[in-house]
Structure formats: C-alpha cells, structure tokens
Write an enzyme that holds these catalytic residues in place. Structure first.
Site, PDB file in Angstrom:
ATOM      1  N   HIS A  71       4.100 -55.840   3.698  1.00 58.24           N
ATOM      2  CA  HIS A  71       4.572 -56.095   5.061  1.00 58.24           C
ATOM      3  C   HIS A  71       5.711 -55.169   5.470  1.00 58.24           C
ATOM      4  CE1 HIS A  71       7.522 -58.821   2.958  1.00 58.24           C
ATOM      5  NE2 HIS A  71       8.321 -58.398   3.917  1.00 58.24           N
ATOM      6  N   ASP A  99       0.683 -58.846  -1.131  1.00 57.04           N
ATOM      7  CA  ASP A  99       1.889 -58.344  -0.462  1.00 57.04           C
ATOM      8  C   ASP A  99       2.572 -57.265  -1.297  1.00 57.04           C
ATOM      9  OD1 ASP A  99       3.679 -58.029   1.585  1.00 57.04           O
ATOM     10  OD2 ASP A  99       4.980 -59.691   0.972  1.00 57.04           O
ATOM     11  N   SER A 104      13.208 -57.228   1.508  1.00 59.64           N
ATOM     12  CA  SER A 104      11.800 -57.216   1.093  1.00 59.64           C
ATOM     13  C   SER A 104      11.436 -55.911   0.419  1.00 59.64           C
ATOM     14  CB  SER A 104      10.900 -57.432   2.308  1.00 59.64           C
ATOM     15  OG  SER A 104      11.053 -58.735   2.818  1.00 59.64           O
TER      16      SER A 104
END
Length: 542
Positions: free
Chosen positions: A270, A303, A385
C-alpha cells in the site's frame, strides 16, 4: 508555601547585613531608656492537618473503549471502582492577621516515616561573627523582615515574638509534629543558605553564580553497540523514506529497508501502489541522498512489495533478517520509519502478542490484506508502513504494516495515530514473498480452494453455502475437496492453532508455503473431524 510532600522547605532568603552600632559621644548626657511599648503578638494560624486517610482524592476518568475491527476480538475491560475519601472540614479558628500568600497553602499530611522520627529542638543561636570570618559552618543569615505577619523582623515564619524579642514558647497539641517537621526543614534551608553564601563569597569573580561539574566526564561518550542508540545508529543508514505519487500527482510517504546489495528495497504494497502504473517513486536515505526507484513486484494480499533503486550506490548494507517464529511475547522491539513524513524516527516497545489475525485495507479499494501479525506497542503511525521492526539484536523480525486507532484528527492532518496497537508482518513470511517477487514479479499464495463466508457469526471459519454452485464453493479437485470438506462445514483449527473467523483462517493459511501438509479440524453437524490437507497454490492477485 508547599513542600510537595518531600519534607523540605525553601531556604530562608538572606536579609541585609546588620548595621554596626554607632558609639555615643563621651560627653553626652545619659538618657533614661523609654519604657517599651507593649507589643501585641501576631500569630499566623497553620491550617489543620487532615487525619491520615481523610485527604481529598481526585478521581481519574475511565479511558474510552478502544475501537476494534472485524478481525480483532475486543479486549475485556475490567471495571474500576473509584472511591473518594471523605474530606474532614477544618475546625474553626480565630481570625488570623493577614499572612503572605505562601503561608496560606495547607501543610501536607505527615507520612508515617516522618512520624517515627522525634521532632528536632532548637539550639541557641550562635553569636554573630564579623563579615568575612573564616568560621565553619558560617552563621545563617538573619530572618527576613517579611517573616512575621506584622511586617516587623522576627523569628521563623509564623512564630510570634514576645516583648523582649525572643520567640514565645510553642503550644503543644496537634501542631507539634508539623512544627517539628517545619523546624527541621527550615534549619536545613538555613544551613544550605549559609553554604551558598560562603561559596559565593569565595568565588572571587564577582559573578554571584556557582556551578558544579560532574567529575571524570569522558571526552568522547561511547555508547554500547547493543543499546537502543547503538542499534539505531547501525540500522538507520539501511532504512529509506519512500515517496510515491500517481500520474495525477496523488501519493504518499512510507518507509522501506535495504533487502540486498543489488538495490532491492522491501516495503508494503500500500506504500507503492499509487506509483505502480506510470507513477513516480523515490527513496531517500538517512544521509539525505535520494534515488529514483521502480516497482519490481507487489503482493496485495500479503501487503508486501519490492522496489529497486535505478542507480543503486555501492556499499549498500542490507539489514540482517531474524527469525520471527522464535520471537517471544515481551521481547524488546525497535521501530524505524517516517511517521507523518518525519524521516528517521526511532521508537521502542515490546512484542505484545504473536499470531494476531489482522485484516487491513488501504482505504482506496475493497480488497483487504491478511496477516498473522506480530503485535507491538512501539509507536507506529501513518508513514511507518513498510519500515523494519527490529529485535534487541538489531535484526528485522517484521515489517510494520497496520495500526488499530481510537480515532483521527490532530497532527496527522486528520489521520489516525498510535495508541500502542501496532501490527507487523512476520519477516519469515515477508521473506518468502519477497523472493517470489524478485524472481517472477508475482506473488504465490497457498490455498485450500474453498469460498469462506467472511460475514458468518460462528466460532470458526464457515465454508459458504450460497452465492455459487457447490463445485465453486468447494473445488472438488482442490485441497479441501480432496480432504472431504463440503459447503457449510466450519473450520475450527489449522496446524494446531484455533480458527475463530474467516480472516483468521486466511491469515493462518498464508503463513505456510504451497505444498505444505497441515492438520485441519472442522465441524459438520456439530461433530468434529480432523484431516490432513496439502495446500495448493495460486499465482498473482485476483
């Protein structure tokens, strides 16, 4: 004046030096001394000391309940009973003369430790010495004029004077212990003031300031390589801040870390998804050097993504990879990333839980990612992230990927922030995905070839019964079909780990590799059945 329950009082400020007496002329006629005017003693009333256990208490508000996702079980909250102690009103006292503000603060309650010690007694004041005398300890300065309530010079704070200038005898009663504590505190303050005066008088530079330096201070402070500072210093040069933008200019900031010396960077899908189709991608190292990059492969379900620097510098230092299967709850963790764009941020915590089933999404599509995550309380925020979660040796044990947040707003421009619930993809799983992406550019998923009802309210993962034909819900030639599973069966255990929902089942399946054989327990008509199932494979995202 408040001592904040520490048992010490502020030192008495020094008064001006006494004026030496002036000798009377020899031929002056003796003058009869005038009769002293009666002096009315002025006292300052100390407020009554509350009895132990009756001090007023301040109730702490209950924290708001944390928000939960479908993939997480809400934590049970233990009710907290808050009891406020009754406040005993002070006994009425005669109206005192106006007192300074600092004399109106209530005296803190005396702790048992103080009650065990006898109240100190006052020794006779020593005779004053001349200014600059070398005696030790030096005499304390005279009490300030503002010490008495009538504006005249006197003894200690709140002590009335008799007509001859000597302090009146103390009253015995409840205030005896408090007076003893205050007397000891004031005596200590006076000694401290005298020491300060003695040191300042001998400084010789006239600056009026005295400093104390720590002894044996090393010229070069060396930190242990195994400390947080040492581990962070070793890892930061291998961590990058990633900026991704789509063709229309929209994008965001994330983190990644050096995977190998060829310039591959491991991060979250992402983080780079917006730049996957014709967008721009760059990676900036901790020294400020920036490099253009390109996407090598993405795995939306895991992910995980791998990007590569277009012109990688020589001497890249990959971060060492740990073994996430050997991590224990309570192990120390270090998270590195760029929360809200603040690059090279280091936070610490512990492993709070293992095998936490998490379903996360990027908010821009209806597709979710599933992980059997490592949970940590190290502060993780948007921008972290893709960054590494390190263990106490500096080895990567996970990729920071998701957070549970109680709300949004504030510093992050409306984005949610950390409440100590962060989740990382175990590095063992991320490594398998990365190797597949580097070799083929596509992810490979282990599957059992069934359709799972993600909305079912059951204690397990229920195989869908509607929405398609039976052969589509359970592939008869797939791993589950060959093991005898049918639509409506409820899977309760996989590989010895409990399964409580559809997302949990997917998260656990994806911790294995295609071809692995695992034991599966399911319910049919309320009766448990256990079978061995060999996992199949699926290439690419749907």
């Amino acid at each position: 004046m408040s001592t904040e329950n520490e048992g010490t009082a502020a030192p008495t400020p020094p008064a001006a030096p006494p004026v030496p007496p002036v000798a009377a002329p020899v031929d002056a006629a003796p003058v009869a001394p005038a009769a002293p005017a009666p002096v009315e003693p002025v006292t300052q009333q100390l407020p009554p000391t509350p009895a132990p256990g009756t001090e007023p208490t301040q109730q702490l508000p209950q924290p708001p309940a944390a928000q939960t996702t479908a993939a997480q079980t809400p934590a049970h909250q233990t009710p907290v009973t808050q009891v406020a102690a009754a406040v005993q009103p002070p006994a009425p006292a005669p109206a005192p003369a106006p007192a300074p503000v600092y004399a109106e603060s209530p005296v803190p309650p005396v702790t048992p430790a103080y009650a065990d010690a006898p109240a100190p007694t006052h020794a006779p004041a020593p005779a004053p010495q001349a200014m600059g005398a070398e005696g030790w300890p030096p005499p304390p300065p005279a009490a300030p004029a503002y010490g008495a309530g009538d504006g005249q010079g006197g003894g200690g704070w709140g002590v009335p004077l008799a007509t001859d200038g000597a302090p009146q005898p103390k009253r015995k009663g409840k205030g005896g212990m408090i007076a003893g504590v205050l007397a000891a505190a004031l005596l200590a303050g006076a000694v401290g003031g005298g020491v300060g005066y003695w040191a300042a008088d001998r400084s010789g530079d006239g600056s009026g300031s005295t400093t104390v330096s720590a002894g044996n201070t090393p010229k070069d402070l060396k930190r242990d390589p195994g400390s947080v500072a040492g581990l962070a210093a070793g890892a930061l040069p291998s961590v990058v801040t990633i900026e991704a933008s789509a063709g229309d200019g929209e994008g965001g900031t994330g983190t990644g870390f050096v995977y190998d010396q060829q310039g591959h960077i491991l991060t979250n899908n992402h983080v780079v998804a917006s730049a996957a189709n014709g967008g721009k991608l760059s990676a900036t190292f901790s020294d400020g050097k920036r490099y253009e990059a390109e996407v090598v492969g993405r795995a939306q379900g895991y992910d995980v993504a791998v990007i590569k620097l277009k012109n990688p510098p020589s001497g890249l230092k990959p971060l060492p990879l740990g073994d996430s299967d050997k991590v224990a709850v309570g192990d120390s963790t270090i998270a590195i990333g760029a929360p809200f764009g603040l690059s090279n941020t280091v936070t610490t915590g512990i492993v709070s839980a293992k095998n936490r089933p998490v379903a996360s999404g990027d908010g821009s599509s209806g597709k979710n990612s599933y992980m059997s995550a490592l949970q940590t309380d190290a502060s993780i925020n948007p921008g972290n992230s893709g960054g590494p979660l390190l263990d106490s040796r500096g080895a990567v044990i996970g990729i920071n990927s998701a957070i549970q947040s109680a709300g949004s707003g504030g510093f992050g421009g409306g984005q949610a922030g950390s409440i100590g619930l962060g989740f990382a993809i175990p590095v063992n799983q991320a490594k398998n995905v990365a190797e597949s992406l580097i070799k083929t550019g596509k992810p490979v998923y282990p599957v059992i070839s069934v359709s799972v009802d993600l909305a079912a309210k059951t204690d397990g993962a229920k195989i869908s019964e509607t929405g398609a034909s039976a052969n589509e819900l359970v592939d008869p030639n797939g791993p589950a079909g060959k093991a005898g599973l049918k639509p409506g069966d409820i899977i309760t255990e996989l590989g010895g780990k409990p399964i409580d929902s559809g997302p949990t089942l997917i998260s656990e399946i994806w911790t294995y590799k295609p071809g692995d054989t695992v034991k599966m327990t399911y319910l049919r008509g309320g009766k448990p059945n256990t079978v061995d199932i060999t996992l199949g494979s699926r290439v690419g995202d749907k």
